[in-house]
Enzyme design. Structure first.
Site, PDB file in Angstrom:
ATOM      1  N   CYS A 153       0.856  -1.189   0.000  1.00 43.64           N
ATOM      2  CA  CYS A 153       0.000   0.000   0.000  1.00 43.64           C
ATOM      3  C   CYS A 153       0.886   1.230   0.000  1.00 43.64           C
ATOM      4  O   CYS A 153       1.680   1.428   0.904  1.00 43.64           O
ATOM      5  CB  CYS A 153      -0.891  -0.026   1.245  1.00 43.64           C
ATOM      6  SG  CYS A 153      -1.804   1.504   1.485  1.00 43.64           S
ATOM      7  N   CYS A 208      -3.866   7.218  -1.733  1.00 45.00           N
ATOM      8  CA  CYS A 208      -5.182   7.247  -2.379  1.00 45.00           C
ATOM      9  C   CYS A 208      -6.249   7.920  -1.529  1.00 45.00           C
ATOM     10  O   CYS A 208      -7.178   8.533  -2.059  1.00 45.00           O
ATOM     11  CB  CYS A 208      -5.643   5.834  -2.707  1.00 45.00           C
ATOM     12  SG  CYS A 208      -4.505   4.971  -3.816  1.00 45.00           S
ATOM     13  N   THR A 222      -4.170   5.206   7.251  1.00 45.80           N
ATOM     14  CA  THR A 222      -3.171   4.777   6.285  1.00 45.80           C
ATOM     15  C   THR A 222      -2.212   5.913   5.954  1.00 45.80           C
ATOM     16  O   THR A 222      -2.635   6.970   5.485  1.00 45.80           O
ATOM     17  CB  THR A 222      -3.891   4.330   5.006  1.00 45.80           C
ATOM     18  OG1 THR A 222      -4.838   3.330   5.358  1.00 45.80           O
ATOM     19  CG2 THR A 222      -2.901   3.785   3.996  1.00 45.80           C
ATOM     20  N   GLU A 259      -0.101   1.938   9.015  1.00 47.27           N
ATOM     21  CA  GLU A 259      -1.394   2.216   9.632  1.00 47.27           C
ATOM     22  C   GLU A 259      -1.131   2.715  11.042  1.00 47.27           C
ATOM     23  O   GLU A 259      -0.298   2.158  11.751  1.00 47.27           O
ATOM     24  CB  GLU A 259      -2.253   0.939   9.706  1.00 47.27           C
ATOM     25  CG  GLU A 259      -2.550   0.283   8.375  1.00 47.27           C
ATOM     26  CD  GLU A 259      -3.543   1.045   7.520  1.00 47.27           C
ATOM     27  OE1 GLU A 259      -4.306   1.859   8.084  1.00 47.27           O
ATOM     28  OE2 GLU A 259      -3.544   0.858   6.283  1.00 47.27           O
ATOM     29  N   HIS A 312     -13.285   5.494  -3.254  1.00 47.75           N
ATOM     30  CA  HIS A 312     -12.224   4.731  -2.607  1.00 47.75           C
ATOM     31  C   HIS A 312     -12.380   3.229  -2.854  1.00 47.75           C
ATOM     32  O   HIS A 312     -11.392   2.504  -2.924  1.00 47.75           O
ATOM     33  CB  HIS A 312     -12.209   5.044  -1.116  1.00 47.75           C
ATOM     34  CG  HIS A 312     -10.895   4.748  -0.476  1.00 47.75           C
ATOM     35  ND1 HIS A 312      -9.690   5.104  -1.033  1.00 47.75           N
ATOM     36  CD2 HIS A 312     -10.573   4.110   0.683  1.00 47.75           C
ATOM     37  CE1 HIS A 312      -8.694   4.711  -0.254  1.00 47.75           C
ATOM     38  NE2 HIS A 312      -9.207   4.093   0.789  1.00 47.75           N
ATOM     39  N   TYR A 350      -9.308   0.457  -4.881  1.00 50.35           N
ATOM     40  CA  TYR A 350      -8.680  -0.820  -4.517  1.00 50.35           C
ATOM     41  C   TYR A 350      -8.198  -1.602  -5.730  1.00 50.35           C
ATOM     42  O   TYR A 350      -7.680  -2.708  -5.600  1.00 50.35           O
ATOM     43  CB  TYR A 350      -9.603  -1.630  -3.600  1.00 50.35           C
ATOM     44  CG  TYR A 350      -9.404  -1.196  -2.167  1.00 50.35           C
ATOM     45  CD1 TYR A 350      -9.969  -0.023  -1.702  1.00 50.35           C
ATOM     46  CD2 TYR A 350      -8.571  -1.904  -1.305  1.00 50.35           C
ATOM     47  CE1 TYR A 350      -9.728   0.423  -0.415  1.00 50.35           C
ATOM     48  CE2 TYR A 350      -8.332  -1.462  -0.017  1.00 50.35           C
ATOM     49  CZ  TYR A 350      -8.908  -0.306   0.428  1.00 50.35           C
ATOM     50  OH  TYR A 350      -8.663   0.131   1.696  1.00 50.35           O
ATOM     51  N   CYS A 407      -5.663  -0.877  -6.944  1.00 51.37           N
ATOM     52  CA  CYS A 407      -4.237  -1.015  -6.618  1.00 51.37           C
ATOM     53  C   CYS A 407      -3.870  -2.446  -6.288  1.00 51.37           C
ATOM     54  O   CYS A 407      -2.768  -2.897  -6.580  1.00 51.37           O
ATOM     55  CB  CYS A 407      -3.879  -0.113  -5.437  1.00 51.37           C
ATOM     56  SG  CYS A 407      -4.667  -0.627  -3.882  1.00 51.37           S
ATOM     57  N   GLU A 447      -6.345  -5.483   4.980  1.00 52.58           N
ATOM     58  CA  GLU A 447      -6.790  -4.150   4.594  1.00 52.58           C
ATOM     59  C   GLU A 447      -7.707  -4.227   3.372  1.00 52.58           C
ATOM     60  O   GLU A 447      -8.637  -3.417   3.226  1.00 52.58           O
ATOM     61  CB  GLU A 447      -5.570  -3.281   4.303  1.00 52.58           C
ATOM     62  CG  GLU A 447      -5.904  -1.850   3.985  1.00 52.58           C
ATOM     63  CD  GLU A 447      -4.728  -1.162   3.295  1.00 52.58           C
ATOM     64  OE1 GLU A 447      -3.642  -1.120   3.877  1.00 52.58           O
ATOM     65  OE2 GLU A 447      -4.913  -0.699   2.147  1.00 52.58           O
TER      66      GLU A 447
END
Lengths: 503, 503, 503, 503
Positions: free
Chosen positions: A113, A117, A204, A270, A305, A309, A311, A459
């Protein structure tokens, strides 16, 4: 309580934009943040070996924009110049799709991550929400907000979005909690601005950011006005403490060596943020009391959002590649069941990508001019993300073989006597160094059990809303009545006979 | 053997375009086709009760273009006027997406296969392939082809694409078969044109078409030149016989009444076409001997066609609606597990839609100017179609309850004495007529076991290629080496050490 | 209303036991049943081509006992002689396992539902329930019941268990329905016996039985006493009508030929039974008003019956065999993906078997001496049956290929001209007759879309309770508190700190 | 090379049996093993904090036998007295089932791999294999073997079974490897015994054992005679080195505190054993050169061992309990989707149990008198174990919420200032201490990402053979020809027409 007068720290000198990952990393130094990790305050997060990999991952968002500006930057309507895409407000569906392509690429490059974002999605959702609040209440949030965005674009800073409150008793509204701090709220207002208190969990990349945008996390009622607050404040503003979240295998980087970490260079971050009367000047307040728009903001943010994901399909690319590599090293790359598992992993991985970009392509224009991705498809994308990485990870473990969890440590490999035994006995195909075989296995471990499994699996499950949140949203959008009419027509049932029962 | 002189039938007077579903149906009359069904030649297919529902489904493609021209028509660059979208060559990714939206809508309206996609996908793939053959061999197929398309657009006719040969021994190439007719091939060439022989299986909607475009179904070698033939011929050309495929519950329409058929108005159509020296004039020949392009044509056609299965999401909408309706009729619409199953059905159904439109959105421009959908995502879409409708169907059966397969026939319902018992005892919620409850159950039966289960399930499995065909294509496109490099980089393995083993 | 005096029919002359399938079939003749099918009263069900296959399937339960007495018969403690296992009360866990093995074998032999399990499971559950009612209320049901069982064993008759009421408004208890007949209930009692009214839906094999045992279908309250009735009555008793349920492709047997039916010899049977003041003499009443035991009876019956679905693993064996045969005929039996799909089908199929026999092996002895299978594992078995046959069927369709739903009818095959074309063009491997290829495809169609898909799929879903019923039962039995304590102990949480919230 | 004369260590004074977990732990002290961990030789494994939890888990196998002798011990036919069930040779199917019940219980008590099954399954398989070797070759292995078993039973020692060789190039037989040591083999034979060299990977609990039984891991040919060796040697025999395998989060126990470890008390153990001319006296040699029986031994061992994975259903019980507990702590225990996920976890978990005990129940007696579990069902059980724990784990993560991977460390909790913030902000339901909430989350982390995820997930995947190994075995046992005959019979195809093509 910290007075605003005491706040001399300015997050970033705006005159000088950050131009590279290296400059970004330097920009984080010396901020005197209150970051706690393993029971101690961290002197300089940039230099902490557990934290640094997460900073490296964020730095990639800068370097990619340099190397591939088409992919990772865009021309801002505010600055009229090219800005990092993470700071850009999408002017078309294509720009939302480009976000996804950039996200996949960064997932491929970092295997984790990269944390930027949330801010991007927060900017895009606040663009339309501030516009609509102003339209309804005659406020002036939208201009303030655009000025803030332009400032951020000029400085090329990282903006973190802080949404998820700690929530306390889930059955009670914010104002009804026995402890009022279970949701972030305004404690007082002055001529200069307002003060907030509370905590945000699962934040995050917050420590790696320059600014935080605080937002409500839930639908609010008239009694929750003080909880209806949106505002931006520097990460190093007084009155903020950061509690670093520990992750599976986070201390492997402390063991010496780099193999056992699996992915020594990159990781996610996190943390919990605790606000203790932190100050936000009015120029950075984008909502204050308009509780009617809290749910709207949450829904728009999660809509963006959930399709961010995508990603994970980039991270999945890495894991598929690692699984293919270990199969190759083991000499079984051509076995039909091995090929078939790689195909299945790819099919699942591309499902995440396909549904995500479909959501972006099907975006609609909001009144403010920003585009919002398709709600149904964004939720379908994210819902797959709560399932498919687990199956991709399972298949990667299948191809990895048991050695992934039974092999000795890097220190053993470096031991003169024991290392020789390991090299002799853990040899796969003759032309592949045993160490390479171990490195790939540690990478798979990293992504399915270790530090980056946190991002790739857990996550994926809970970020942007847990699975049930998507199901609720899918239920809302699924047009049951329209579909019933389709069925009744084909079944030859007269429409007037239908009595509505289901919602 | 039939001489071309004998061929007086002209499929359609081109001067008068078909303007509606009703006109379309009339256009099919009196063609004297050799159609066999249940061991008999059918006098007039338009009036045969088993065949008619499939004609009705095709007719909807006409009526939708009238009702919603934005959705179901487009402006042709050849005729400069609005033509049915099924006859249009896509000039942009958006037009491919519009195909998908039209397909979903028609699935919603008919609950079955409306049979016109094969022709559309054939036209789009031939556009680029004829262009590229000409480019390589100096032939003139592309102009011929465009003239044919323009003629079809002006007449607004239905074009069927005939690809799948019967194949005989799967381990042998066409020319190596013991019976040369296992793949359609040229038997002789004259000054006027060429003659073909062989059979095409699983021909969707062929009898409901005006023209057939014959295409090869497999990669061909230098020895297979006579099999490398593409050409258009009227459905009523001499030398063609049609063997109607029987479907689950196909004779229910013959039982009297309309309830037991489930969806009395619409159905799909599959038949085997046998060519016995059927003639194609040179002006309608678009490939003759260029075996190098057979695989290209097949791959482009399947690429378009696999994402055309987005239609099944429209059929899925009907089934979701039917399941919601029966839950409502049974009085359990609000039970959490019922809602949850509808959500799951929707999630799966939208996955088909999302991956399909993503493939269209990500289309690339071919040299000829047509756009081709993304190969990976097209395959991912179709691969989901081989799985998800089965699970959606299973959930629909779960919500339907066992009565779907144990209730008496419509004739029993119409029986004075027995009918009263049925009405009394099969009552659900008091305000819902028992007959409506039965109708919805019969619709679900139709879609999960009966006539339209053929299209929704089995054809979803095998149309445009069986599951393994998609897996082969995904394997080709999955960029294993690229992904391995991503993994090696993160694992800290020097790239030069990688020895290639897997393909 | 029919008076008992009028009831001269005796279901079976008990003096002469049925010794074979053929004798069984004869035993069904001349009973003058009121059976309705396609809107007409059936003169003689035994000779009706739609009904006969279901009778053939039941007949196999007789012939198997002759051929393999170890498997399909047992020594009764009441008659001290060997009786059909379907009439036997299990004296040990091993006997329950033997039921499962017999069920699987009959599934293999018939490829359908052979309909005799409901009676077997009813006898076994009533054994303990009548015992426990007597124990509590001092009644004498148990002796009556054993006398009835012994009579049935001596005559070797078929006993059907009639449980599922039509239920009307699902939100209301039986006595609270607007129409009191929505659940079968006692309408009056005389010195000789009692009269019942109502209807039972989804009655497997009822017309092929000699006796029916009526049972409640739901937990009953004090107000529902008249619904708490259990009793046995002959199938041909006055006041009973049977409404035959139609099934997918049920009329294929009427088309002439036998190929298109797929499995021409065997099928299942489902009908609705309507009782209109049907009489049960006291000697055959096994519950009358003891509402406290209704739920117990339902739970025990479903416990036995859910693991009786092991029969589907026998049906699955046929489908796996058919899929393997068509792969062989198509010449692809050795393809790795084909082998792999057969393995997956087997893995799933054996999961049904394994969980089913585990439930039987883990049986516990009831006070009455009968053994009751394990509740959790019985439910797990049945819950798999609601999912896995659908996936096995999907894989069978994958291996079958699209021809299964596009090939012409048997009549076309028999047509002199068209038949030759079919034989030429639908040839697979050279040494396999085209007709055999068609036959296997029709069998797969029969089991996945056609008549026996009703039993293999939809009845697997809903028989012995729909999926949610198993989930409710699993929830009850899953020992959440015990498992929480296990977790707390390992997490180092002191037990006294646990506050109970969940049930 | 170490001479046997030098071997003065005797693993266990046999006169004094181990009577408890505490005595077992003491028995491991002072053995001077060559154990390497993190690049250093471990002075005393018993006291090493990373190793100790695995010893604790093994100790539970002793204490359970004391607390519940019915479950965890049995009367040996050799010693005529009660012995630990892990050392007992099964005399009946029921005893195999009792093994499973003991395994589930130990999984419940430890939440991890307790490591003693390999030895149990090795003993049971060697019982029949040594008998059959003797029968064929006139050797005397069986008596030797029984004497060894009796000795082990009297001493109540732990026997580890060492099977999996490191394998080198998977495409070559043992004798054909470029390095002969890729499979353990005999290097020389003397009057006293033989010497072995090579390495065994993934050796569960080996360091916690008293004896190792070395066995071949693969089918062997005539050229591989020196690899066909089975023998027992003490863990502390000269010439053996142990390379400890590192596990996810293995160093959390070194961080201080006990919360972050999740399950501080118990863990599994995997190590690589390197034999460098280790000696086995003839009395402990149970195979030497009889290569024909290598495959038999492997197949029987895996047959037992695959159904031994029933232990994972015990571990699954803990995870289900943990998920239920956190749902309770979060105040959502009654939400329907939460209940439903617990039901699904249970359904899957009981599937492992059900198929496993079914395999044991269906055991067959071998000539030697021992019972062997059913091959098909053993493989089905294990194959589920390669899938279902991943899904159970995924659902546990769903219920856990994201906090599991974002919360601070125990040291932060113990920090005076930060700890107070954590207690305030991570409060769930008011009556539950925040620390308890954290503890349960750490347990779920431990089981799905951390140390015991190694055993619950990855080892479930690969232990006793990776998934493909089960598929191969299922393929062998699936009786394709028998099933094809079933299908042909129902399809009306004459059996003589079947030409065999598939294996």
């Amino acid at each position: 309580m910290t007075e605003p007068a005491a706040r001399t720290a300015v997050s970033r000198p705006e005159a000088r934009p950050i131009r590279s990952g290296a400059e970004y990393i330097e920009s984080l130094r010396g901020r005197n943040l209150k970051v706690y990790l393993f029971g101690e305050r961290v002197a300089e997060p940039v230099d902490h070996p557990v934290i640094r990999p997460s900073i490296n991952a964020m730095a990639e968002t800068y370097d990619l924009a340099v190397r591939d500006p088409e992919l990772a930057s865009a021309v801002s309507p505010y600055t009229k110049s090219r800005v990092n895409r993470f700071l850009h407000v999408a002017q078309s569906p294509e720009e939302l799709v480009m976000q996804n392509k950039m996200q996949r690429r960064l997932g491929q490059l970092t295997g984790t991550c990269f944390q930027r974002c949330v801010g991007m999605d927060a900017l895009n959702s606040l663009h339309s929400v501030t516009f609509e609040i102003d339209e309804r209440f005659g406020t002036a949030y939208h201009e303030r907000f655009k000025a803030f965005v332009a400032m951020a674009q000029r400085g090329n800073v990282v903006i973190g979005g802080a949404m998820t409150d700690v929530k306390g008793d889930r059955s009670k509204a914010p104002a009804a909690q026995s402890d009022p701090d279970m949701y972030v709220h305004v404690t007082r207002r002055t001529k200069e601005g307002l003060y907030i208190k509370g905590a945000k969990a699962h934040q995050t990349g917050c420590i790696n950011s320059h600014w935080l945008i605080v937002m409500p996390t839930i639908r609010l009622g008239a009694g929750d006005k003080d909880y209806a607050v949106v505002g931006a404040l520097p990460v190093d503003a007084p009155g903020i403490a950061y509690l670093y979240g520990r992750q599976s295998c986070d201390t492997r980087v402390l063991d010496g060596g780099e193999i056992d970490a699996g992915n020594a260079r990159f990781a996610g971050q996190e943390a919990m943020i605790v606000f203790d009367d932190a100050f936000i000047p009015w120029e950075h307040v984008f909502m204050d009391g308009e509780h009617e728009f809290a749910a709207t903001l949450v829904e728009r943010f999660t809509c963006y959002h959930r399709r961010s994901y995508v990603c994970k399909s980039g991270v999945g690319d890495v894991l598929i590649g690692a699984a293919a590599a270990i199969a190759d090293y083991n000499g079984v790359a051509k076995a039909s069941h091995v090929r078939d598992k790689l195909v299945e992993m790819t099919h699942l991985n591309e499902t995440i990508y396909g549904t995500g970009i479909a959501a972006s392509h099907q975006a609609t224009r909001m009144k403010s001019g920003v585009y919002l991705s398709d709600d149904m498809l964004s939720n379908v994308c994210k819902h797959h993300v709560t399932r498919l990485p687990y199956e991709i990870g399972r298949l990667a473990q299948d191809l990895a073989g048991g050695l992934m969890v039974t092999m000795p440590s890097e220190k053993d490999l470096r031991h003169p006597e024991i290392g020789a035994l390991i090299r002799k006995y853990l040899q796969g195909r003759a032309e592949i160094p045993t160490e390479d075989r171990i490195r790939i296995l540690r990478l798979i471990e990293n992504m399915t059990l270790g530090r980056n499994a946190v991002g790739y699996l857990t996550e994926s499950m809970h970020g942007a809303g847990s699975p049930q949140a998507q199901r609720v949203q899918i239920a809302r959008a699924m047009q049951v009545e329209f579909k019933k009419q389709l069925a009744l027509a084909l079944a030859g049932i007269k429409p007037q006979e239908t009595k509505e029962a289901s919602p």
